[in-house]
Structures are given as structure tokens and as C-alpha cells.
Design a protein around this motif. Structure first.
Motif, PDB file in Angstrom:
ATOM      1  N   GLY A 103      12.026   6.259  40.955  1.00  0.00           N
ATOM      2  CA  GLY A 103      13.339   5.660  41.128  1.00  0.00           C
ATOM      3  C   GLY A 103      13.553   4.405  40.304  1.00  0.00           C
ATOM      4  O   GLY A 103      14.686   3.926  40.189  1.00  0.00           O
ATOM      5  N   GLY A 104      12.485   3.900  39.735  1.00  0.00           N
ATOM      6  CA  GLY A 104      12.567   2.685  38.938  1.00  0.00           C
ATOM      7  C   GLY A 104      12.982   2.962  37.501  1.00  0.00           C
ATOM      8  O   GLY A 104      13.291   4.101  37.133  1.00  0.00           O
ATOM      9  N   SER A 105      12.973   1.889  36.702  1.00  0.00           N
ATOM     10  CA  SER A 105      13.434   1.971  35.313  1.00  0.00           C
ATOM     11  C   SER A 105      12.444   1.320  34.373  1.00  0.00           C
ATOM     12  O   SER A 105      11.703   0.399  34.746  1.00  0.00           O
ATOM     13  CB  SER A 105      14.792   1.253  35.168  1.00  0.00           C
ATOM     14  N   LEU A 106      12.441   1.808  33.150  1.00  0.00           N
ATOM     15  CA  LEU A 106      11.694   1.201  32.053  1.00  0.00           C
ATOM     16  C   LEU A 106      12.524   1.330  30.787  1.00  0.00           C
ATOM     17  O   LEU A 106      13.329   2.266  30.653  1.00  0.00           O
ATOM     18  CB  LEU A 106      10.352   1.899  31.830  1.00  0.00           C
ATOM     19  N   ARG A 107      12.303   0.409  29.858  1.00  0.00           N
ATOM     20  CA  ARG A 107      12.943   0.497  28.550  1.00  0.00           C
ATOM     21  C   ARG A 107      11.864   0.506  27.484  1.00  0.00           C
ATOM     22  O   ARG A 107      11.130  -0.481  27.321  1.00  0.00           O
ATOM     23  CB  ARG A 107      13.884  -0.681  28.320  1.00  0.00           C
ATOM     24  N   LEU A 108      11.758   1.598  26.787  1.00  0.00           N
ATOM     25  CA  LEU A 108      10.784   1.727  25.722  1.00  0.00           C
ATOM     26  C   LEU A 108      11.400   1.304  24.391  1.00  0.00           C
ATOM     27  O   LEU A 108      12.603   1.483  24.172  1.00  0.00           O
ATOM     28  CB  LEU A 108      10.296   3.173  25.605  1.00  0.00           C
ATOM     29  N   SER A 109      10.562   0.760  23.520  1.00  0.00           N
ATOM     30  CA  SER A 109      10.993   0.374  22.182  1.00  0.00           C
ATOM     31  C   SER A 109      10.092   1.031  21.145  1.00  0.00           C
ATOM     32  O   SER A 109       8.909   1.276  21.407  1.00  0.00           O
ATOM     33  CB  SER A 109      10.937  -1.146  22.006  1.00  0.00           C
ATOM     34  N   CYS A 110      10.653   1.280  19.996  1.00  0.00           N
ATOM     35  CA  CYS A 110       9.895   1.813  18.862  1.00  0.00           C
ATOM     36  C   CYS A 110      10.298   1.005  17.638  1.00  0.00           C
ATOM     37  O   CYS A 110      11.444   1.093  17.177  1.00  0.00           O
ATOM     38  CB  CYS A 110      10.200   3.293  18.657  1.00  0.00           C
ATOM     39  N   ALA A 111       9.379   0.218  17.139  1.00  0.00           N
ATOM     40  CA  ALA A 111       9.645  -0.636  15.990  1.00  0.00           C
ATOM     41  C   ALA A 111       9.089  -0.001  14.721  1.00  0.00           C
ATOM     42  O   ALA A 111       7.959   0.498  14.712  1.00  0.00           O
ATOM     43  CB  ALA A 111       9.023  -2.006  16.198  1.00  0.00           C
ATOM     44  N   ASP A 112       9.887  -0.046  13.686  1.00  0.00           N
ATOM     45  CA  ASP A 112       9.492   0.526  12.395  1.00  0.00           C
ATOM     46  C   ASP A 112       9.318  -0.605  11.393  1.00  0.00           C
ATOM     47  O   ASP A 112      10.278  -1.323  11.103  1.00  0.00           O
ATOM     48  CB  ASP A 112      10.565   1.503  11.927  1.00  0.00           C
ATOM     49  N   SER A 113       8.118  -0.758  10.886  1.00  0.00           N
ATOM     50  CA  SER A 113       7.852  -1.841   9.940  1.00  0.00           C
ATOM     51  C   SER A 113       8.086  -1.416   8.499  1.00  0.00           C
ATOM     52  O   SER A 113       7.879  -2.214   7.589  1.00  0.00           O
ATOM     53  CB  SER A 113       6.410  -2.330  10.090  1.00  0.00           C
ATOM     54  N   GLY A 114       8.560  -0.182   8.296  1.00  0.00           N
ATOM     55  CA  GLY A 114       8.826   0.295   6.952  1.00  0.00           C
ATOM     56  C   GLY A 114      10.204  -0.104   6.468  1.00  0.00           C
ATOM     57  O   GLY A 114      10.897  -0.904   7.089  1.00  0.00           O
ATOM     58  N   LEU A 115      10.607   0.461   5.364  1.00  0.00           N
ATOM     59  CA  LEU A 115      11.857   0.068   4.712  1.00  0.00           C
ATOM     60  C   LEU A 115      12.962   1.102   4.836  1.00  0.00           C
ATOM     61  O   LEU A 115      14.056   0.877   4.340  1.00  0.00           O
ATOM     62  CB  LEU A 115      11.576  -0.195   3.227  1.00  0.00           C
ATOM     63  N   THR A 116      12.688   2.222   5.520  1.00  0.00           N
ATOM     64  CA  THR A 116      13.653   3.317   5.508  1.00  0.00           C
ATOM     65  C   THR A 116      14.177   3.667   6.894  1.00  0.00           C
ATOM     66  O   THR A 116      14.692   4.753   7.105  1.00  0.00           O
ATOM     67  CB  THR A 116      13.016   4.568   4.888  1.00  0.00           C
ATOM     68  N   PHE A 117      14.044   2.756   7.850  1.00  0.00           N
ATOM     69  CA  PHE A 117      14.431   3.076   9.230  1.00  0.00           C
ATOM     70  C   PHE A 117      15.853   3.580   9.309  1.00  0.00           C
ATOM     71  O   PHE A 117      16.130   4.599   9.943  1.00  0.00           O
ATOM     72  CB  PHE A 117      14.254   1.839  10.115  1.00  0.00           C
ATOM     73  N   SER A 118      16.789   2.897   8.676  1.00  0.00           N
ATOM     74  CA  SER A 118      18.200   3.252   8.818  1.00  0.00           C
ATOM     75  C   SER A 118      18.543   4.577   8.125  1.00  0.00           C
ATOM     76  O   SER A 118      19.629   5.112   8.345  1.00  0.00           O
ATOM     77  CB  SER A 118      19.080   2.128   8.275  1.00  0.00           C
ATOM     78  N   ASP A 119      17.635   5.094   7.320  1.00  0.00           N
ATOM     79  CA  ASP A 119      17.867   6.382   6.667  1.00  0.00           C
ATOM     80  C   ASP A 119      17.431   7.560   7.526  1.00  0.00           C
ATOM     81  O   ASP A 119      17.787   8.704   7.250  1.00  0.00           O
ATOM     82  CB  ASP A 119      17.087   6.460   5.343  1.00  0.00           C
ATOM     83  N   ASN A 120      16.625   7.289   8.535  1.00  0.00           N
ATOM     84  CA  ASN A 120      15.959   8.355   9.276  1.00  0.00           C
ATOM     85  C   ASN A 120      16.591   8.648  10.626  1.00  0.00           C
ATOM     86  O   ASN A 120      17.060   7.749  11.315  1.00  0.00           O
ATOM     87  CB  ASN A 120      14.499   7.981   9.528  1.00  0.00           C
ATOM     88  N   ALA A 121      16.551   9.921  10.985  1.00  0.00           N
ATOM     89  CA  ALA A 121      16.744  10.291  12.375  1.00  0.00           C
ATOM     90  C   ALA A 121      15.485   9.870  13.125  1.00  0.00           C
ATOM     91  O   ALA A 121      14.390   9.815  12.557  1.00  0.00           O
ATOM     92  CB  ALA A 121      16.949  11.792  12.499  1.00  0.00           C
TER      93      ALA A 121
END
Length: 121
Positions: free
Chosen positions: A15-33
Motif C-alpha cells: 500500500g506504500g509508495s516509492l519513487r525510482l530514478s534512473c540517471a544517465d551520465s551519457g550524452l544521448t539521454f534525450s534522444d532515447n526511449a
């Protein structure tokens, strides 16, 4: 080169909540699905959610619809998974992935190591 690092996992009561994050240290994050998958002991890797490069398209595993929300911030090279009303069956190692096509059946070219989510009943 895409380098993905997940965070935000932990132990939560059902019943609780969590927020997961995924950080991309590369240069093409905004190009990718980007996508979230999960892997539970004794089970095959399972698609959870996907988001297109511009957030215009999202898709979810049926069992998480209405409870999980995928999002991304291209200015911070980070993707998120807001998980609400967690259930014991959601317990797994959650991995993020990057690719060119926002589809659960697409080829995902880069993977993180995962962040563990434990849900107590």
C-alpha cells in the motif's frame, strides 16, 4: 555512451509508495526511449513501463496501470517511476533501459544494474 544508474529502491509496506530514478551520465539521454523492467527471483525479466524521448508516449504493464507512472526530465538526464499502492507481487529488482524505439518488445541497448524493491505484506 549510455551509463544508467538506478536509485530509490527500498523496503515498503504493502500500500506504500516509492519513487525510482534512473540517471544517465551519457550524452544521448534525450534522444532515447527509456523503459523500466523488473526481475524477481525465479521469474523472467518483465516489462513494466516505457516512455518516448519527448514523453509523448507511454505504455504500461497491465498489472501496474493506475498505480505506476513513468516520467522523465531531459534537462536532468533522469527518468522516474512513481510507484503507488505497492503490492507484494511488485517486489523485484527494477532495471532501467535505453533504446531507440518506445516499445516493450524493442531492442534495449543499454541497461542499469537495478534497484531493489521489497514489499512487505
Amino acid at each position: 555512451q549510455v551509463q544508467l544508474v538506478e536509485s530509490g529502491g527500498g523496503l515498503v509496506q504493502a500500500g506504500g509508495s516509492l519513487r525510482l530514478s534512473c540517471a544517465d551520465s551519457g550524452l544521448t539521454f534525450s534522444d532515447n526511449a527509456m523503459a523500466w523492467f523488473r526481475l524477481a527471483p525465479g521469474k523472467e525479466r518483465e516489462f513494466v513501463a516505457v516512455i518516448s524521448w519527448n514523453s509523448a508516449y507511454t505504455e504500461y504493464l497491465d498489472s501496474v496501470k493506475g498505480r505506476f507512472t513513468i516520467s522523465r526530465d531531459n534537462t536532468k538526464n533522469t527518468m522516474f517511476l512513481q510507484m503507488n499502492n505497492l503490492k507484494p507481487e511488485d517486489e523485484a529488482n527494477y532495471l532501467c533501459a535505453a533504446g531507440r524505439v518506445p516499445s516493450r518488445s524493442a531492442r534495449w541497448t543499454s541497461w542499469g544494474q537495478g534497484t531493489l524493491v521489497n514489499v512487505s505484506s
